[in-house]
Design a protein around this motif. Structure first.
Motif, short mmCIF file in Angstrom:
data_model
loop_
_atom_site.label_atom_id
_atom_site.label_comp_id
_atom_site.label_asym_id
_atom_site.label_seq_id
_atom_site.Cartn_x
_atom_site.Cartn_y
_atom_site.Cartn_z
N UNK A 152 0.86 -1.19 0.00
CA UNK A 152 0.00 0.00 0.00
C UNK A 152 0.89 1.24 0.00
N UNK A 153 0.59 2.17 -0.89
CA UNK A 153 1.38 3.40 -0.98
C UNK A 153 0.45 4.55 -1.30
N UNK A 154 0.81 5.74 -0.86
CA UNK A 154 0.01 6.91 -1.18
C UNK A 154 0.31 7.39 -2.61
N UNK A 155 -0.64 8.06 -3.18
CA UNK A 155 -0.45 8.62 -4.52
C UNK A 155 0.78 9.52 -4.53
N UNK A 156 1.55 9.37 -5.60
CA UNK A 156 2.80 10.11 -5.71
C UNK A 156 4.01 9.36 -5.19
N UNK A 157 3.75 8.27 -4.50
CA UNK A 157 4.84 7.48 -3.93
C UNK A 157 5.45 6.51 -4.91
N UNK A 158 6.36 5.68 -4.39
CA UNK A 158 7.09 4.73 -5.22
C UNK A 158 7.09 3.35 -4.60
N UNK A 159 7.21 2.35 -5.46
CA UNK A 159 7.37 0.97 -5.05
C UNK A 159 8.27 0.28 -6.05
N UNK A 160 8.96 -0.75 -5.59
CA UNK A 160 9.73 -1.57 -6.50
C UNK A 160 9.30 -3.02 -6.37
#
Length: 115
Positions: free
Chosen positions: A11-19
């Motif tokens: 789960x991540x907020x809009x504008x964030x990053x994940x790999x």
């Protein structure tokens, strides 16, 4: 045969990053290309990005400029770096390997982007 195991969703907020990572095992020498697909609820599975053995890449228009696919052949792992995430990127992300005469899929990893 080739087995694929994904990791890195969440789960991540809009504008964030994940790999995301996808580790391949088995007959990896037969892999011709690897890619990431995604499927949102009620939608068809769609290609997100693909990388070929010559390192050429293909991206969906919706992620171009925000996502980057890469591959570490020494680790038999493909990555999807996702930046500037949007709520519409929410989906189950699947790793895919195109293998001689067949294809393999991972089990999927959930990516949820909140406002």
């Amino acid at each position: 045969q080739v087995q694929l195991v994904e990791s890195g969703g969440g789960l991540v907020q809009a504008g964030g990053s994940l790999r995301l990572s996808c580790a391949a095992s088995g007959s990896t020498f037969n892999i011709r290309s690897m890619g990431w697909y995604r499927q949102a609820p009620g939608e068809q599975r769609e290609l997100v990005a693909r990388i070929y053995n010559d390192r050429s890449t293909v991206y969906a228009d919706s992620v171009t400029g925000r996502f980057t696919i890469s591959r570490d052949t020494t680790k038999n792992t493909v990555y999807l770096q996702m930046s500037s995430l949007k709520p519409e990127d929410t989906a189950v992300y699947y790793c895919h390997a195109l293998v001689i005469h067949t294809a393999s899929w991972g089990q999927g990893t959930q990516v949820t982007v909140s406002l």
